[in-house]
Scaffold this motif. Structure first.
Motif, mmCIF file in Angstrom:
data_model
loop_
_atom_site.group_PDB
_atom_site.id
_atom_site.type_symbol
_atom_site.label_atom_id
_atom_site.label_comp_id
_atom_site.label_asym_id
_atom_site.label_seq_id
_atom_site.Cartn_x
_atom_site.Cartn_y
_atom_site.Cartn_z
ATOM 1 N N ALA A 292 0.835 -1.201 0.000
ATOM 2 C CA ALA A 292 0.000 0.000 0.000
ATOM 3 C C ALA A 292 0.875 1.258 0.000
ATOM 4 N N VAL A 293 1.953 1.218 0.788
ATOM 5 C CA VAL A 293 2.838 2.382 0.861
ATOM 6 C C VAL A 293 3.562 2.575 -0.480
ATOM 7 N N ALA A 294 3.986 1.474 -1.066
ATOM 8 C CA ALA A 294 4.698 1.556 -2.351
ATOM 9 C C ALA A 294 3.772 2.084 -3.441
ATOM 10 N N ASP A 295 2.515 1.611 -3.444
ATOM 11 C CA ASP A 295 1.590 2.069 -4.479
ATOM 12 C C ASP A 295 1.294 3.556 -4.357
ATOM 13 N N ALA A 296 1.510 4.102 -3.145
ATOM 14 C CA ALA A 296 1.349 5.554 -2.983
ATOM 15 C C ALA A 296 2.649 6.275 -3.363
ATOM 16 N N GLN A 297 3.585 5.555 -3.982
ATOM 17 C CA GLN A 297 4.849 6.134 -4.471
ATOM 18 C C GLN A 297 5.718 6.682 -3.354
ATOM 19 N N ILE A 298 5.671 6.045 -2.190
ATOM 20 C CA ILE A 298 6.439 6.559 -1.056
ATOM 21 C C ILE A 298 7.670 5.685 -0.836
ATOM 22 N N ASN A 299 8.796 6.357 -0.686
ATOM 23 C CA ASN A 299 10.063 5.684 -0.453
ATOM 24 C C ASN A 299 10.273 5.531 1.038
ATOM 25 N N PHE A 319 8.047 1.970 10.583
ATOM 26 C CA PHE A 319 8.969 2.324 9.501
ATOM 27 C C PHE A 319 9.105 3.835 9.422
ATOM 28 N N THR A 320 10.183 4.278 8.802
ATOM 29 C CA THR A 320 10.380 5.717 8.623
ATOM 30 C C THR A 320 10.202 6.059 7.148
ATOM 31 N N LEU A 321 9.839 7.326 6.935
ATOM 32 C CA LEU A 321 9.565 7.798 5.580
ATOM 33 C C LEU A 321 9.753 9.313 5.554
ATOM 34 N N PRO A 322 9.846 9.932 4.376
ATOM 35 C CA PRO A 322 9.989 11.389 4.346
ATOM 36 C C PRO A 322 8.759 12.054 4.968
ATOM 37 N N ARG A 323 8.992 13.067 5.791
ATOM 38 C CA ARG A 323 7.893 13.721 6.501
ATOM 39 C C ARG A 323 6.795 14.214 5.557
ATOM 40 N N GLY A 324 7.222 14.738 4.432
ATOM 41 C CA GLY A 324 6.259 15.299 3.484
ATOM 42 C C GLY A 324 5.255 14.271 2.970
ATOM 43 N N GLU A 325 5.596 12.994 3.091
ATOM 44 C CA GLU A 325 4.708 11.943 2.577
ATOM 45 C C GLU A 325 3.869 11.328 3.686
#
Ligand code: ASP
Ligand code: MG
Length: 429
Positions: A292-299, A319-325
């Motif tokens: 689901a996270v990948a399909d939202a194009q989030i790294n 998990f961690t991800l860029p704040r903007g996402e």
């Protein structure tokens, strides 16, 4: 006679005086007998101001038009820099990314370079002119539209051109004297690293050190193009980014760095942490979450899954991800609540990441222990850990990032006795 590609960042061309200073430096390089190709970023904070302008007009500006707007920033600096060089009695010709042959895919805002055909640049320098190229931009091979390479992308333009022109070196100028063992704004005793490998630089850049655009280092590594990172505000020798064999060879006799196991400490405040609480411990659950996270194009970056509690057979996945996402990811995950059957979602954006990087750590035991002891002595709590062959990273509370950087820096004796680092400009680019 060699070909030198020089890239000047926004703070090096922030105003008319700065542009004239850079022009003198370029002319000196030419007078030393080199063919010179210069890549420029937009002046000062121009790119941010143009983004603000776009957002005032439209909350969601079309990506094609946003790229057209942002590339104007680099067009301004290339033209005025060419004028300043003319004023010093030398010929300079400016070129857009498209004119310089920077061919990209069609992904607006994050286009990848797929080819560089610098015929006009080669012709200009062969005729004795200095070529000035707008960084950060190209033209799509398929749509023929103007594209941008992503924030900070001028570094990548410079390396790509250097490779295509078979230049001797790609010099990247900013407002600090090179790559330091930590951000001098946090650790004033940080020391300049004379030589560093592509791999270490990639890790440092990926872990938040604002040294070079990540893709520029990948490109340089692939084609073995040496990068000299230095300040346009001083004449000092900067940091050479080279292949690992050359780091070892060249540092002999300079003994400053040869014994170092850790090359530097990087930090990143741009991340957030999501915890999916109470995930049933059975096959397919992690796959569903990360799909689901990948399909939202989030790294995503770090992942930690706890051992599930025996009584409930439920586990937590963080998990961690860029704040903007962050909001996009939370929205995508909420939709899975019933199908995956987790309990709740937690979102924390007051976290930061601190990493130690060094090629020497793969052959020295006890590095993580020393790092974690230093954090513990400084009262810093570790929330997550991840490692690679040449890196150890921890997630900590954002308020403790600076303490953690200083503790790690001291634990590995990275500091110099004097304050070496001078931060000449404002923004670090
Ligand atoms: N001007 C662009 C930016 O600010 C590209 C660059 O600086 O490299 O992101
Ligand atoms: Mg910039």
């Amino acid at each position: 006679m060699g070909i030198v590609v020089q890239k000047y960042g926004g703070s090096s061309v922030a105003d008319a005086e700065a542009i004239k200073r850079v022009a003198r430096r370029i002319v000196e390089t030419k007078k030393d007998g080199n063919q010179v190709v210069v890549v420029v970023s937009a002046m000062g904070d121009t790119t941010d101001e143009l983004i603000d302008l776009a957002n005032q007009v439209s909350p969601l500006p079309p990506a094609r038009e946003l790229d057209m707007l942002l590339t104007a920033g680099e067009r301004i600096s290339m033209a005025v820099l060419a004028m300043a060089i003319h004023d010093l009695g030398h010929e300079a010709r400016s070129f857009t990314g498209s004119q310089a042959g920077v061919i990209t895919d069609a992904e607006h805002g994050r286009a990848k370079i797929i080819d560089v055909t610098p015929g006009r640049i080669q012709a200009a320098i062969d005729e004795g002119a200095i070529a000035i190229v707008a960084g950060f931009q190209g033209v799509s091979q398929t749509t023929k539209d103007i594209t941008t390479l992503g924030r900070g992308g001028s570094d990548t333009t410079a390396v790509a051109l250097a490779v295509a022109l078979a230049a001797d070196v790609c010099e990247i100028y900013s407002d600090v004297d090179g790559i330091f063992t930590a951000d001098p704004r946090i650790e004033p005793r940080a020391r300049k690293v004379p030589r560093i490998s592509y791999e270490e630089t990639l890790e440092m850049a990926a872990q938040g050190a604002k040294i070079l655009h990540l893709r520029c280092v990948e490109y340089a590594r692939r084609y073995d193009m040496p990068i000299h990172v230095r300040s346009s505000f001083s004449e000092k020798e900067g940091t050479w980014v080279v292949k690992s064999q050359d780091v070892a060879v060249d540092n002999q006799g300079e003994n400053a760095m040869e014994a170092a196991i850790i090359t530097g400490v990087a930090h990143d405040r741009s991340q957030a942490k999501i915890t999916v609480v109470g995930v049933p411990d059975k096959p397919g659950e992690a796959a569903a979450i990360f799909r689901a996270v990948a399909d939202a194009q989030i790294n995503i970056d770090m992942i930690v899954q706890n051992v599930s509690a025996a009584a409930t057979s439920l586990t937590d996945v963080s998990f961690t991800l860029p704040r903007g996402e962050g909001q996009t990811a939370m929205a995508a995950l909420s939709k899975l609540q019933t199908s995956v059957g987790f309990e709740t979602l937690q979102y924390d954006d007051s976290v930061g990441k601190v990493s130690i990087v060094g090629a020497g750590m793969s052959s020295s035991p006890g590095i993580s222990a020393r790092f974690f002891e230093a954090l513990s002595d400084a009262g810093v709590n570790i929330e997550m850990i991840s490692t690679s062959e040449i890196r150890v990273s921890v997630v900590v509370a954002e308020t403790q990032v600076e303490d953690a950087v200083r503790a790690a820096h001291a634990a590995f004796d990275l500091g110099s006795d004097e304050v070496e680092a001078v931060v000449y400009g404002g923004t670090g680019r």
